[in-house]
Design an enzyme around this catalytic site. Structure first.
Site, mmCIF file in Angstrom:
data_model
loop_
_atom_site.group_PDB
_atom_site.id
_atom_site.type_symbol
_atom_site.label_atom_id
_atom_site.label_comp_id
_atom_site.label_asym_id
_atom_site.label_seq_id
_atom_site.Cartn_x
_atom_site.Cartn_y
_atom_site.Cartn_z
ATOM 1 N N GLY A 45 0.834 -1.194 0.000
ATOM 2 C CA GLY A 45 0.000 0.000 0.000
ATOM 3 C C GLY A 45 0.869 1.244 0.000
ATOM 4 C CD GLN A 50 3.529 5.793 2.542
ATOM 5 O OE1 GLN A 50 2.497 5.306 2.116
ATOM 6 N NE2 GLN A 50 4.491 5.069 3.071
ATOM 7 C CB CYS A 102 4.967 2.111 7.224
ATOM 8 S SG CYS A 102 4.602 3.636 6.341
ATOM 9 C CG LEU A 103 6.657 0.778 1.291
ATOM 10 C CD1 LEU A 103 6.132 1.030 -0.114
ATOM 11 C CD2 LEU A 103 7.759 -0.274 1.272
ATOM 12 C CG HIS A 144 -0.713 1.484 7.092
ATOM 13 N ND1 HIS A 144 0.209 1.032 8.011
ATOM 14 C CD2 HIS A 144 -0.025 2.319 6.268
ATOM 15 C CE1 HIS A 144 1.391 1.578 7.753
ATOM 16 N NE2 HIS A 144 1.274 2.363 6.695
ATOM 17 C CD GLU A 145 -1.286 2.618 2.570
ATOM 18 O OE1 GLU A 145 -0.848 3.778 2.513
ATOM 19 O OE2 GLU A 145 -0.554 1.639 2.856
ATOM 20 C CG HIS A 148 0.172 6.841 5.292
ATOM 21 N ND1 HIS A 148 1.302 7.396 5.849
ATOM 22 C CD2 HIS A 148 0.455 5.528 5.115
ATOM 23 C CE1 HIS A 148 2.228 6.440 6.006
ATOM 24 N NE2 HIS A 148 1.738 5.300 5.577
HETATM 25 NI NI NI Z 1 2.567 3.389 5.498
#
Ligand code: NI
Length: 181
Positions: A45, A50, A102-103, A144-145, A148
């Site tokens: 995701g 991000q 998370c990236l 999660h997204e 963000h």
């Molecule tokens: Ni994330």
């Protein structure tokens, strides 16, 4: 096109996104670039913050075999990849507790409590309103997204014990990337 992923410490991750008035070619391209970026980084995701953008857009692609069989069956009608424009979680139920990554937080992980099931309303890339209800890992990814897009990061949802365990790494990461916690 693969975009740069901003890391914890970058102020973009604490911004709240703005809904997009209409999904046009440039936003479709952004969503495709986000998917390409996410796949190149082996994520499931990615949210616009991000990649340093403030449009309310996220993408999700859960590979086959990542979900519990009963969740995979429940989520079956939801076709991957998901490109969610203006997503909002309108209902949730139950809870689940599991590891998350998370990236924007390389090499940092921890367990987070999430709703077991969520209903999400969004607009698809053809500007059609959609409603999906997902369980398990996909429900976790959606939460999660969407977090963000509201400037909320998964470490905010760590227990005190989890946060203490990664406190040193978090501090260092933030310092290397702009210092915004
Ligand atoms: Ni994330």
């Amino acid at each position: 096109m693969v975009l740069g992923i901003v890391k914890y410490g970058n102020k973009a991750l604490r911004e709240k996104s703005s809904p997009v008035p209409v999904v046009n070619d440039s936003l479709r391209k952004l969503a495709d670039d986000m998917l390409e970026t996410m796949r190149a980084a082996r994520g499931v995701g990615l949210a616009a913050e991000q990649v340093g953008r403030l449009e309310r857009i996220c993408v999700i692609d859960i590979p086959d075999g990542c979900e519990e069989p009963e969740d995979a069956m429940f989520n079956g009608p939801i076709k991957m990849p998901l490109k969610l424009f203006n997503p909002v979680i309108v209902a949730h139920e139950g809870s689940q507790y599991d590891k998350e990554g998370c990236l924007s937080f390389p090499k940092i992980g921890g367990a987070v409590t999430r709703a077991a099931q969520v209903t999400c309303q969004y607009v698809d890339e053809e500007n059609r309103p959609q409603t999906i209800t997902a369980r398990g890992f996909l429900a976790r990814a959606i939460q999660h997204e969407v977090d963000h897009l509201d400037g909320i990061l998964y470490v905010d949802r760590f227990s005190a014990v989890e946060r203490l365990a990664v406190a040193g790494k978090l501090k260092k990461l933030a310092r290397e990337n702009g210092g915004v916690r």
